[in-house]
Design a protein around this motif. Structure first.
Motif, PDB file in Angstrom:
ATOM      1  N   ALA A  13     -12.380  19.454 153.435  1.00 17.90           N
ATOM      2  CA  ALA A  13     -12.222  18.132 153.823  1.00 17.90           C
ATOM      3  C   ALA A  13     -12.287  17.275 152.736  1.00 17.90           C
ATOM      4  O   ALA A  13     -11.617  16.199 152.683  1.00 17.90           O
ATOM      5  CB  ALA A  13     -13.302  17.974 155.199  1.00 17.90           C
ATOM      6  N   ALA A  14     -13.190  17.248 151.752  1.00 22.93           N
ATOM      7  CA  ALA A  14     -13.652  16.431 150.932  1.00 22.93           C
ATOM      8  C   ALA A  14     -12.431  16.314 149.952  1.00 22.93           C
ATOM      9  O   ALA A  14     -11.976  15.240 149.313  1.00 22.93           O
ATOM     10  CB  ALA A  14     -14.935  16.638 149.955  1.00 22.93           C
ATOM     11  N   GLY A  19      -6.959  13.511 147.932  1.00 24.92           N
ATOM     12  CA  GLY A  19      -5.432  13.517 147.831  1.00 24.92           C
ATOM     13  C   GLY A  19      -4.738  14.927 147.768  1.00 24.92           C
ATOM     14  O   GLY A  19      -3.788  15.140 147.412  1.00 24.92           O
ATOM     15  N   PHE A  20      -5.742  15.942 147.845  1.00 25.93           N
ATOM     16  CA  PHE A  20      -5.142  17.167 147.661  1.00 25.93           C
ATOM     17  C   PHE A  20      -4.622  17.879 149.144  1.00 25.93           C
ATOM     18  O   PHE A  20      -5.303  17.248 150.234  1.00 25.93           O
ATOM     19  CB  PHE A  20      -6.266  18.336 147.324  1.00 25.93           C
ATOM     20  N   ALA A  25      -6.818  23.168 148.220  1.00 23.96           N
ATOM     21  CA  ALA A  25      -8.066  23.270 148.176  1.00 23.96           C
ATOM     22  C   ALA A  25      -8.700  24.984 148.578  1.00 23.96           C
ATOM     23  O   ALA A  25      -9.520  25.407 147.895  1.00 23.96           O
ATOM     24  CB  ALA A  25      -8.886  22.641 149.437  1.00 23.96           C
ATOM     25  N   ARG A  26      -7.845  25.585 149.514  1.00 25.75           N
ATOM     26  CA  ARG A  26      -8.289  26.810 149.675  1.00 25.75           C
ATOM     27  C   ARG A  26      -7.866  27.800 148.614  1.00 25.75           C
ATOM     28  O   ARG A  26      -8.658  28.738 148.382  1.00 25.75           O
ATOM     29  CB  ARG A  26      -7.429  27.325 151.184  1.00 25.75           C
ATOM     30  N   ILE A  27      -6.884  27.561 147.811  1.00 30.81           N
ATOM     31  CA  ILE A  27      -6.690  28.296 146.799  1.00 30.81           C
ATOM     32  C   ILE A  27      -7.569  28.331 145.706  1.00 30.81           C
ATOM     33  O   ILE A  27      -8.118  29.154 145.110  1.00 30.81           O
ATOM     34  CB  ILE A  27      -4.933  28.099 146.440  1.00 30.81           C
ATOM     35  N   TYR A  28      -7.826  26.807 145.263  1.00 26.93           N
ATOM     36  CA  TYR A  28      -8.816  26.729 144.204  1.00 26.93           C
ATOM     37  C   TYR A  28     -10.099  27.284 144.742  1.00 26.93           C
ATOM     38  O   TYR A  28     -10.768  27.753 143.887  1.00 26.93           O
ATOM     39  CB  TYR A  28      -9.095  25.154 144.148  1.00 26.93           C
ATOM     40  N   LEU A  29     -10.503  27.132 146.036  1.00 27.73           N
ATOM     41  CA  LEU A  29     -11.790  27.902 146.406  1.00 27.73           C
ATOM     42  C   LEU A  29     -11.786  29.365 146.234  1.00 27.73           C
ATOM     43  O   LEU A  29     -12.811  30.025 145.800  1.00 27.73           O
ATOM     44  CB  LEU A  29     -12.209  27.473 147.619  1.00 27.73           C
ATOM     45  N   ALA A  30     -10.657  29.784 146.659  1.00 23.80           N
ATOM     46  CA  ALA A  30     -10.568  31.305 146.597  1.00 23.80           C
ATOM     47  C   ALA A  30     -10.624  31.891 145.227  1.00 23.80           C
ATOM     48  O   ALA A  30     -11.138  32.895 144.589  1.00 23.80           O
ATOM     49  CB  ALA A  30      -9.240  31.769 147.100  1.00 23.80           C
ATOM     50  N   LEU A  84     -13.543  19.665 136.779  1.00 26.41           N
ATOM     51  CA  LEU A  84     -12.723  18.881 137.714  1.00 26.41           C
ATOM     52  C   LEU A  84     -13.232  17.686 138.227  1.00 26.41           C
ATOM     53  O   LEU A  84     -12.517  16.615 138.322  1.00 26.41           O
ATOM     54  CB  LEU A  84     -12.530  19.965 138.918  1.00 26.41           C
ATOM     55  N   LEU A  85     -14.597  17.661 138.615  1.00 28.91           N
ATOM     56  CA  LEU A  85     -15.166  16.424 138.883  1.00 28.91           C
ATOM     57  C   LEU A  85     -15.172  15.366 137.841  1.00 28.91           C
ATOM     58  O   LEU A  85     -14.897  14.214 138.302  1.00 28.91           O
ATOM     59  CB  LEU A  85     -16.773  16.938 139.196  1.00 28.91           C
ATOM     60  N   SER A  86     -15.502  15.552 136.681  1.00 24.27           N
ATOM     61  CA  SER A  86     -15.371  14.872 135.661  1.00 24.27           C
ATOM     62  C   SER A  86     -13.856  13.997 135.659  1.00 24.27           C
ATOM     63  O   SER A  86     -13.746  12.798 135.381  1.00 24.27           O
ATOM     64  CB  SER A  86     -15.474  15.423 134.261  1.00 24.27           C
ATOM     65  N   GLN A  87     -12.916  14.683 135.534  1.00 24.47           N
ATOM     66  CA  GLN A  87     -11.574  14.438 135.486  1.00 24.47           C
ATOM     67  C   GLN A  87     -11.160  13.540 137.005  1.00 24.47           C
ATOM     68  O   GLN A  87     -10.744  12.410 136.569  1.00 24.47           O
ATOM     69  CB  GLN A  87     -10.327  15.455 135.745  1.00 24.47           C
ATOM     70  N   LEU A  88     -11.758  13.768 137.969  1.00 24.31           N
ATOM     71  CA  LEU A  88     -11.622  13.256 139.386  1.00 24.31           C
ATOM     72  C   LEU A  88     -12.178  11.500 139.215  1.00 24.31           C
ATOM     73  O   LEU A  88     -11.774  10.704 139.677  1.00 24.31           O
ATOM     74  CB  LEU A  88     -12.104  13.894 140.447  1.00 24.31           C
ATOM     75  N   GLU A  89     -13.455  11.723 138.559  1.00 23.55           N
ATOM     76  CA  GLU A  89     -14.235  10.411 138.485  1.00 23.55           C
ATOM     77  C   GLU A  89     -13.598   9.529 137.560  1.00 23.55           C
ATOM     78  O   GLU A  89     -13.151   8.540 137.655  1.00 23.55           O
ATOM     79  CB  GLU A  89     -15.860  10.748 138.079  1.00 23.55           C
TER      80      GLU A  89
END
Length: 277
Positions: A13-14, A19-20, A25-30, A84-89
């Motif tokens: 959900a986040a 924008g994903f 999201a499910r593939i990234y988590l997998a 990933l978080l750094s790029q998003l920020e």
């Protein structure tokens, strides 16, 4: 729903809010749970249909979230979560700055735009977090324990960034505060929850803190309303000092630097004597 599955759904959900797609999201988590992995393996572990898996992987590869580490068959690994978080920020900071610049160029400031009503408890807390996160120098805050706990993280960030943070409450608060230490449940029998937030002595949030959709507070940059917030905080802090024998003069002085110097203006005058002639 098992705890781990519920956590993954919150992450999905986040990521969708950022924008994903849910499939992204499910593939990234997998991949985070097992990598490197083929498209076939990811379809089985993520729940994304095999017919769509390579389209999604191609999109994620173009966005830099996954990388193919071998071919025939192609195996993929995920971008490290911290990267990933750094790029998003960075991306959202750039986007927000561009939006701020564009809106500033188009908008016409008015007296009405300097004050607005914030409806709903969640919206009030979101406004408070935003104000605290935007602080450059000082945060002064009068609140109850429940709201202090809800705002603990942005307050921690402000303190870690070297901002001056002053908290006042009639209820028990953790840490270094000006607190009467009254149990919240006892005070709730007499008063409703309220909040007075002052940021950089220039922006204020004042009003109710009732945990309901009907709660209302005012957010303002209007000097008159900001001065009202200052006056409320000065009164609370001054009375606290008198009741507990605490020297609060430095705190009060920091709040009143922009107000009229009444003591100086009154120096040498006789009360009630009227204007000098």
């Amino acid at each position: 729903m098992p705890r781990k599955a519920a956590l993954e759904e919150r992450i999905v959900a986040a990521m969708r809010q950022l924008g994903f797609t849910a499939s992204d999201a499910r593939i990234y988590l997998a991949l985070l749970k097992r990598h490197p992995a083929t498209g076939y393996e990811l379809a089985a572990s993520s729940g994304v249909p095999r017919s769509a898996i390579y389209n999604v992987l191609g999109r994620l590869e173009r966005r830099g979230l996954v990388q193919a580490v071998q071919r025939k068959p192609a195996r993929y690994r995920p971008l490290d979560p911290e990267r990933l978080l750094s790029q998003l920020e960075a991306r959202f900071r750039e986007g927000l700055e561009e939006l701020r610049t564009g809106l500033a160029a188009l908008s016409r400031p008015s007296a009405e735009s300097r004050t607005w009503t914030v409806t709903g408890y969640a919206a009030m807390l979101a406004q408070a977090r935003s104000l605290i996160d935007g602080c450059r120098e000082t945060v002064h805050l009068s609140l109850w324990r429940r709201e202090a706990e809800a705002l603990a993280e942005p307050l921690r960030r402000a303190g870690a960034a070297g901002r001056e943070v002053v908290l006042f409450s009639f209820t028990r608060l953790p840490g270094r505060t000006l607190s009467y230490d009254i149990p919240e449940a006892d005070l709730e029998r007499h008063w409703p929850h309220r909040i007075v937030l002052l940021v950089d002595r220039a922006r204020a949030l004042v009003g109710g803190a009732d945990d309901s959709e009907d709660n209302q507070a005012l957010a303002s940059e209007d000097p008159a309303l900001v001065e009202t917030a200052v006056s409320n905080l000065v009164l609370d802090i001054t009375l606290f000092g008198h009741r507990f024998g605490v020297d609060t003069s430095a705190l009060v002085g920091g709040l009143t630097t922009h107000l009229a110097p009444i003591e100086e203006l009154l120096a040498g005058r006789v009360p009630g004597a009227g204007p000098a002639t």
